[in-house]
Design an enzyme around this catalytic site. Sequence first.
Site, mmCIF file in Angstrom:
data_model
loop_
_atom_site.group_PDB
_atom_site.id
_atom_site.type_symbol
_atom_site.label_atom_id
_atom_site.label_comp_id
_atom_site.label_asym_id
_atom_site.label_seq_id
_atom_site.Cartn_x
_atom_site.Cartn_y
_atom_site.Cartn_z
ATOM 1 N N ASP A 129 38.240 49.013 37.606
ATOM 2 C CA ASP A 129 39.453 48.337 37.176
ATOM 3 C C ASP A 129 40.610 49.311 37.474
ATOM 4 O OD1 ASP A 129 41.244 46.811 35.407
ATOM 5 O OD2 ASP A 129 40.983 48.534 34.082
ATOM 6 N N ASP A 186 44.487 49.528 35.867
ATOM 7 C CA ASP A 186 45.240 50.025 34.711
ATOM 8 C C ASP A 186 44.313 50.466 33.590
ATOM 9 O OD1 ASP A 186 46.971 48.205 36.274
ATOM 10 O OD2 ASP A 186 48.447 48.731 34.759
HETATM 11 P P1 IMP Z 1 43.919 45.836 35.756
HETATM 12 O O1 IMP Z 1 43.751 46.641 34.509
HETATM 13 O O2 IMP Z 1 43.789 46.686 36.985
HETATM 14 O O3 IMP Z 1 43.029 44.637 35.812
HETATM 15 O O4 IMP Z 1 45.452 45.343 35.814
HETATM 16 C C1 IMP Z 1 46.018 44.617 34.746
HETATM 17 C C2 IMP Z 1 47.512 44.759 34.758
HETATM 18 O O5 IMP Z 1 48.069 44.472 36.039
HETATM 19 C C3 IMP Z 1 48.184 43.777 33.838
HETATM 20 O O6 IMP Z 1 48.239 44.234 32.513
HETATM 21 C C4 IMP Z 1 49.585 43.642 34.438
HETATM 22 O O7 IMP Z 1 50.466 44.543 33.834
HETATM 23 C C5 IMP Z 1 49.410 44.006 35.899
HETATM 24 N N1 IMP Z 1 49.642 42.868 36.823
HETATM 25 C C6 IMP Z 1 50.471 42.875 37.863
HETATM 26 N N2 IMP Z 1 50.398 41.727 38.556
HETATM 27 C C7 IMP Z 1 49.496 40.964 37.925
HETATM 28 C C8 IMP Z 1 48.976 39.649 38.197
HETATM 29 O O8 IMP Z 1 49.340 38.971 39.171
HETATM 30 N N3 IMP Z 1 48.035 39.203 37.316
HETATM 31 C C9 IMP Z 1 47.605 39.932 36.283
HETATM 32 N N4 IMP Z 1 48.052 41.165 36.007
HETATM 33 C C10 IMP Z 1 49.001 41.681 36.824
HETATM 34 MG MG MG Z 2 42.554 47.632 32.838
#
Ligand code: IMP
Ligand code: MG
Length: 450
Positions: free
Chosen positions: A170, A172
């Site tokens: 993942d 973030d």
């Molecule tokens: P992950 O943790 O890598 O899955 O990313 C999640 C974070 O990406 C979310 O909390 C958003 O802040 C950011 N984000 C940016 N663009 C999008 C999108 O198109 N869909 C969902 N999350 C997004």
């Molecule tokens: Mg995440």
Amino acid sequence: MSSRYRVEYHLKSHRKDEFIEWIKGLLATPFVLHAVSPGEEEDDLTTTQRVKSKYADILKDIEQLIINKIEFDKHNVAMSGAYLNECSPDAKSRLNLLVPSIGTFFTELPLERAFLWEDSQRAISSRRMIAPSFNDIRHILNTAQILHFIKQNKLGPHKGGKPLKLVTFDGDVTLYEDGGSLNDTNPVIPHILQLLANDIKVGIVTAAGYDEAKSYESRLEGLMKQLHTSTILTVEQKSNLTVMGGECNYLFRYSDDIKDDSDGRAYGLEYFHRETWALDEIKNWTKQEMDALLDFAEVTLHSLKKRLNLPEEVPIIRKKRAVGIIPGLKFDPVLQKKIALKLSREQLEEIVLTLQNSIAESPTSRNIQFSCFDGGSDVWCDIGDKNLGIRCLQHFYDPEVPIQPFETLHIGDQFAPMGSANDFKARLAGCTLWIASPDETVNILKRLLE
Ligand code: IMP
Ligand code: MG
């Protein structure tokens, strides 16, 4: 659902992992009965040893229940007719009866050994006031999964081992802080390079959805640079790094040979058209169906914004395959500048649960998978999910013999059940590690690669 039940259900169940809670309950008994401060007749060490052996016995028993469930599921798949008949009491393993929401285990988990290791680090059985916690158990489960893959790797395919072939991350909170990026000094990068050097495929499976490479390249800049300058990795190993964006919507692969790059850089991410990698179940979604679902989600977000009396400045963002509500900026007349707004925990959870339930009940989601989740400061509804994203990668890397779930490991931070977390669905596609910070990811990779 009575309103009381509804409240309880909504407030708690979406946050709790039933399997972890169940283990916590089992370990609470020896804690209460045996982790008693020593009296005259017993020293502290003897108490610790006794509690430790009680905890270890329980985890050994759970380990056996998992083995039993794996056998059971195998048998049921072989006789899929009986398996589908949910009414038959025979159709459920003992673990399914004890923990109804339990998912699939793709590998055995050496929980007793994992407990002994975690105990040596976290002194769980030396505690007298604090029982084994959610985090203790999360760490034990992670360690058991790591020990499993270390063992498979040592055995190797020739001795019947099933080594790890694909690690997905993942973005973030897992690779970088929320909203951050992978800069050159991020300690996770050398470990990602080492995975690739060991011929393990690496996918970054993130919700962040952009249909062009630039945004991902800038967020992953440190990794891109180090892949480019690496003299250890072969061209093929470098190309084993992929990015799956928007859960399962946009696929990119690292290349040292990018053409037509406007800023003169010859390396970066190469875009792949979805026709070349998407599974049929994704290809079957029509644009009209996806747009209708997102239109509905957008209307729901607008009405929630009004109902919760959120400031006008809180933007609702519509993308091709997603719609989200983010905190935004507000002009402060005293400071004479824009300041960041913040959505409270309660607002985020109210939004994500309402959004999830409304879409699930709406006809727009009849044929389409979607993910609603609370990203910590924002809420999103994406078309598709990480289960599909990871499964597409399993096929993309090897269309003839796709990588199997027991050869796949997804590392993420969002595993709370029920429409508020987006790594949860990854459990359908492979083994998982539930981390709580980028530091934990680094630590886990160190142990996996030892
Ligand atoms: P992950 O943790 O890598 O899955 O990313 C999640 C974070 O990406 C979310 O909390 C958003 O802040 C950011 N984000 C940016 N663009 C999008 C999108 O198109 N869909 C969902 N999350 C997004
Ligand atoms: Mg995440």
